[in-house]
Design an enzyme around this catalytic site. Structure first.
Site, mmCIF file in Angstrom:
data_model
loop_
_atom_site.group_PDB
_atom_site.id
_atom_site.type_symbol
_atom_site.label_atom_id
_atom_site.label_comp_id
_atom_site.label_asym_id
_atom_site.label_seq_id
_atom_site.Cartn_x
_atom_site.Cartn_y
_atom_site.Cartn_z
ATOM 1 N N SER A 57 17.888 26.498 44.047
ATOM 2 C CA SER A 57 17.412 26.985 45.353
ATOM 3 C C SER A 57 16.929 25.807 46.196
ATOM 4 O O SER A 57 17.697 24.875 46.448
ATOM 5 C CB SER A 57 16.312 28.032 45.150
ATOM 6 O OG SER A 57 15.954 28.656 46.357
ATOM 7 N N ASP A 101 25.168 35.732 46.600
ATOM 8 C CA ASP A 101 23.883 35.058 46.822
ATOM 9 C C ASP A 101 23.613 34.852 48.312
ATOM 10 O O ASP A 101 24.412 34.241 49.027
ATOM 11 C CB ASP A 101 23.901 33.715 46.091
ATOM 12 C CG ASP A 101 22.568 32.989 46.166
ATOM 13 O OD1 ASP A 101 21.654 33.468 46.848
ATOM 14 O OD2 ASP A 101 22.453 31.931 45.529
#
Length: 664
Positions: free
Chosen positions: A446, A498
């Site tokens: 991330s 995602d």
């Protein structure tokens, strides 16, 4: 639907938003009214007890008041059900009904006070059933009044009184240029201040310094510019996301063209390379996940983690000089040890220090792969969120690298912080002194994946053989030239749909355009969209076929906004490639297209069991390119596909499958 205008100001609610809450209140009021009516009918003629006269008047007045409220609510719900999101004409009488309903709160408030006084009077000696009924009535009245006040606070728009904020383009042209410029500046400044106050309120629990104040202003400007050109209320956005999800599912269910299937068939050489990278990614994802410390360990081991960490809290700790930042009870470091399987002597440096633009990381020796691993933590605190949202672009200037370009400002500052620690504090020199033959590998998930990528670019000249594995990095990270440059040493791993991997300002503008388009041209009322959408999300089934004005139009005709869309745009949107008045033709865009770093491995869910308790999921992986992630996909898994445990599970599944194939 443009926001409802009441009392001379705009509110963050539409005239078609009263169907569901109004129907719920109507049901409660009907049950309440029937109960009071039965109580009054049964006890009629039995009000001779002390205080009975007031009770008789109270119940009679309450029956009349509830009947009036039920009539007002019935009209409110019926009118709110009419029309569509972009056609509020059939609902033009709703403000008058809403004023009537709001006026009825005054006698209800007075009646609630009267009931509370009667119940609290010790001289009242009526039957227990009657007293309990009045107590329930009083409690219900106050609950409804309190929830109404909370609802008013929620839908209050601080900018609703500034009508100039929603003026169409033509109005400002009729003013003197200096006057219109000052007016536009004042409105934008007010909007930025409102967003800044909201962000400060959300971050009230963290210590704020100059860096925070600059970030608050930058993020507030970002939100102001993004939301300033549409007149959508939150329920419109929810309806748009539901419609987009069902439209997307219908597209996915369509059979693919043979040419499209063939173009995704990889060569055997690329397949071999993919298998190697998947095995490496599965190994290094453990380090990226371990950087989260005890929150990740407890999340993945909810029943045993605390017991195991408590047993290790007083041992297996390196010297204090190796650790910076707070690690109370040694929980973070103990979790890192258990997740990675390393020994404490394998760690060169661990930093738990966390501020805006300064994120935790650790440096360790990986003897299995003969690598010095720099693992950067992802988003886990308010400071990290501020770093993520500092999405302005800045130039990345590097010596002897010609492919300089735009990068994400906040993540670049975080990479600069770690770069200074690694180089200036001699951390990498210390690591290579211990293991000079090892290679350098940088990993992160991330925010950590984005930071690791930019850090790898900065260290590339000094360490030509370094590798970087970025797991679920943010989509708006590097300009095209830098993204192409990183394909030689960075591998990005993306799972499914995602959201973060597709998150960039151009993609957000595209999502806003798609929401406005599909919402404005759907011919169904909003409450039907929301109800059927909730059923579809929870129970599945076939996507609903909502008729729209888009049906039958060719693709070329869809490049221009329709009339219904223009009613939801308060001025020309950058979604339609229009420039604001203060923009210059030759100036670079504020948010240019930024892309994922390096070569991209896209892991998708091939098939899964429909049973709720089953974890039988099969994944497939393939090489992909950055254009695949140029649009945000709506899915219930758009958040869960980003979670580090899901990424690690997918990689382990693919790695084990490859290992079983080799053994066969």
């Amino acid at each position: 639907m443009p926001g409802l205008v009441l009392f001379g100001r705009r509110w963050a609610i539409g005239s078609d938003d009263f169907v569901l809450p109004g129907a719920f209140e109507l049901f409660v009021r009907l049950v309440w009214w029937i109960g009071i009516l039965v109580l009054y009918t049964v006890r009629k003629g039995q009000f001779n007890c002390p205080g009975g006269g007031l009770l008789h008047s109270y119940l009679l007045g309450l029956i009349i008041l509830l009947a009036s409220i039920i009539c007002a609510l019935s009209a409110l719900v019926y009118i709110s059900m009419q029309g569509t999101i972009s056609n509020p004409g059939p609902r033009k009488s709703l403000p008058k009904i809403l004023y009537t309903r709001l006026l009825l709160y005054f006698p209800e408030f007075i009646w609630a006070i009267v009931g509370a006084v009667w119940v609290s009077d010790n001289s009242v000696q009526c039957e227990k059933t009657v007293i309990n009924g009045v107590i329930g009535t009083v409690i219900a009245s106050w609950i409804i009044i309190i929830f109404t006040i909370i609802g008013v606070v929620i839908v209050f728009d601080p900018l609703g009184g500034k009508k100039t904020f929603y003026l169409p383009d033509g109005v400002s042209h009729n003013l003197e240029s200096s006057q219109s410029g000052q007016l536009l500046y004042n409105v934008k400044s007010s909007a930025t201040r409102v967003w800044e106050k909201r962000i400060r309120l959300l971050c009230c629990c963290i210590v704020q310094d100059d860096d925070h104040r600059v970030a608050f202003t930058s993020i507030a400007e970002l939100f102001r510019s993004y939301f300033s050109d549409t007149d959508l209320v939150p329920s419109d956005i929810a309806a748009g996301l539901i419609l987009l999800h069902q439209e997307q599912d219908k597209m996915e269910n369509c059979p693919k063209e043979p040419e499209e299937v063939l173009c995704h068939s990889p060569s055997s050489l690329m397949t071999d390379d993919l298998d190697v990278e998947l095995e490496n990614a599965a190994h290094y994802m453990l380090f990226a996940a371990a950087a989260y410390g005890w929150p990740y360990y407890v999340y993945t081991n909810p029943y045993t983690a605390l017991c195991k960490l408590n047993g290790d809290c007083c041992r297996n700790r390196p010297t204090d000089s190796d650790i910076t930042g707070s690690d109370r009870h040694n929980f973070h470091f103990g979790s890192i040890l258990k997740i990675t399987g390393l020994q404490y002597r394998d760690f060169i440096h661990i930093s738990f220090h966390n501020k805006i633009y300064e994120i935790p990381f650790f440096v360790a020796l990986d003897h299995k792969k003969e690598a010095i691993v720099v693992a950067v933590r992802g988003t886990l605190s308010f400071e990290d969120i501020l770093t993520d949202l500092s999405a302005d672009c800045e130039d990345l200037t590097l010596e002897e690298v010609l492919e300089n370009g735009f990068v994400h400002k906040g993540i670049t500052q975080a990479a600069n912080y770690i770069y200074r620690k690694l180089i200036n504090d001699g951390i990498l020199n210390q690591a290579f002194t211990i293991a000079p033959e090892y290679k350098l590998v940088i990993v992160g998930h991330s925010l950590g994946g984005g930071t690791a990528s930019i850090l790898a670019i900065m260290l590339r000249n000094s360490f030509p053989t370094l590798r970087c594995y970025a797991f679920s990095p943010p989509g708006g990270l590097l300009s095209k030239s830098l993204a192409d440059y990183t394909k030689h040493f960075i591998v990005s791993v993306i799972v499914g749909k995602d959201l973060v991997a597709r998150l960039s300002m151009p993609n957000m503008e595209d999502l806003k355009r798609r929401i406005v388009r599909i919402v404005a041209n759907c011919n169904r009322p909003k409450y039907q969209i929301l109800l059927r959408g909730c059923w579809y999300e929870v129970f599945g089934g076939d996507p609903d076929d909502f008729p729209t004005e888009l049906d039958g139009r060719n693709q070329d005709a869809l490049t221009q906004p329709l009339l219904a869309e223009e009613s939801l745009m308060v001025h020309r949107s950058p979604s339609y490639n229009a420039l604001e008045e203060e923009s210059h033709l030759n100036s670079p865009p504020q948010y240019p297209h930024l892309y994922l770093p390096g070569k991209i491995i896209h892991i998708v869910e091939e098939c899964s069991s429909r049973r709720l308790c089953s974890s039988d999921i099969k994944y497939t992986a393939r090489w992909s390119n950055e254009t695949v992630f140029s649009s945000i996909l709506i899915s219930p898994k758009m958040i869960t596909d980003h979670m580090p445990d899901v990424v690690l599970k997918a990689l382990n599944s693919l790695s084990q499958e490859h290992g079983s194939c080799l053994s066969c």
